[in-house]
Design a protein around this motif. Structure first.
Motif, PDB file in Angstrom:
ATOM      1  N   GLY A  15       0.599  -1.397   0.011  1.00 12.95           N
ATOM      2  CA  GLY A  15       0.047  -0.138   0.071  1.00 12.95           C
ATOM      3  C   GLY A  15       0.847   1.298   0.274  1.00 12.95           C
ATOM      4  N   SER A  16       0.148   2.382  -0.053  1.00 15.15           N
ATOM      5  CA  SER A  16       0.748   3.752   0.276  1.00 15.15           C
ATOM      6  C   SER A  16       0.372   4.719   1.308  1.00 15.15           C
ATOM      7  N   ARG A  18       1.079   9.107   2.258  1.00 11.22           N
ATOM      8  CA  ARG A  18       1.668  10.308   2.000  1.00 11.22           C
ATOM      9  C   ARG A  18       1.813  10.986   3.456  1.00 11.22           C
ATOM     10  N   ARG A  66      11.011   3.636  -3.942  1.00 10.74           N
ATOM     11  CA  ARG A  66       9.605   3.743  -3.699  1.00 10.74           C
ATOM     12  C   ARG A  66       9.045   5.014  -2.717  1.00 10.74           C
ATOM     13  N   PHE A  67       9.942   5.641  -2.213  1.00 10.25           N
ATOM     14  CA  PHE A  67       9.443   6.886  -1.457  1.00 10.25           C
ATOM     15  C   PHE A  67      10.047   8.012  -2.569  1.00 10.25           C
ATOM     16  N   GLN A  81       5.766  10.820   0.016  1.00 12.33           N
ATOM     17  CA  GLN A  81       5.159   9.786  -0.753  1.00 12.33           C
ATOM     18  C   GLN A  81       5.630   8.595  -0.595  1.00 12.33           C
ATOM     19  N   MET A  82       4.924   7.574   0.129  1.00  9.18           N
ATOM     20  CA  MET A  82       5.429   6.309   0.485  1.00  9.18           C
ATOM     21  C   MET A  82       4.716   5.205  -0.663  1.00  9.18           C
ATOM     22  N   ASN A  83       5.483   4.579  -1.516  1.00 10.11           N
ATOM     23  CA  ASN A  83       4.567   3.442  -2.212  1.00 10.11           C
ATOM     24  C   ASN A  83       5.108   2.081  -2.071  1.00 10.11           C
ATOM     25  N   SER A  84       4.547   0.983  -2.331  1.00 10.71           N
ATOM     26  CA  SER A  84       5.209  -0.378  -2.168  1.00 10.71           C
ATOM     27  C   SER A  84       5.474  -0.460  -0.715  1.00 10.71           C
ATOM     28  N   LEU A  85       5.056  -0.181   0.185  1.00 12.06           N
ATOM     29  CA  LEU A  85       5.078  -0.252   1.484  1.00 12.06           C
ATOM     30  C   LEU A  85       5.576  -1.747   2.078  1.00 12.06           C
ATOM     31  N   ASP A  89       9.110  -1.020   6.669  1.00 13.68           N
ATOM     32  CA  ASP A  89       8.849   0.250   6.988  1.00 13.68           C
ATOM     33  C   ASP A  89       8.102   1.036   8.118  1.00 13.68           C
TER      34      ASP A  89
END
Length: 121
Positions: A15-16, A18, A66-67, A81-85, A89
């Motif tokens: 998930g993501s 922000r 990813r970020f 923005q944090m993606n592919s958590l 993390d």
């Protein structure tokens, strides 16, 4: 300078989220901003940083790709923005600011209170 971090929460892996860090106080001069995180039982570590004008950005190898760090100097806010958590993390995320330093060390003068990010598998 006061820093207020927000945007943390609980998400599943992949998930993501922000994160936001709003600066107030003497923000008329430029400040570089950084994000750090601290997981339970671990030392605080560098995540990302951005120069005052946004022309330079730095990432820890574990989050690169990813970020994404960005900033809105009109509203004195920095975003992460944090993606592919991933579960790794999971940590309390802190934002930091400094008038002269931008980089990976904890040399920033001002620190926010932290926001919790929890990633479940």
């Amino acid at each position: 300078v006061q820093l207020q971090a927000s945007g943390g929460g609980s998400v599943q892996a992949g998930g993501s989220l922000r994160l936001s860090c709003a600066a107030s106080g003497h923000t008329s001069t430029g400040y570089a901003m950084g994000w750090f995180r601290q997981a339970p039982g671990k030392e605080r570590e560098f995540v990302s940083a951005i120069s005052w004008r946004g022309t330079k950005a730095y990432y820890a190898p574990s989050v690169k790709g990813r970020f994404t760090i960005s900033r809105d100097n009109v509203n004195n806010t920095v975003y992460l923005q944090m993606n592919s958590l991933k579960p790794d993390d999971t940590a309390v995320y802190y934002c930091a600011a400094d008038r002269t330093y931008v980089g990976t060390a904890e040399r920033y003068e001002y620190w926010g209170q932290g926001t919790q990010v929890t990633v479940s598998s």
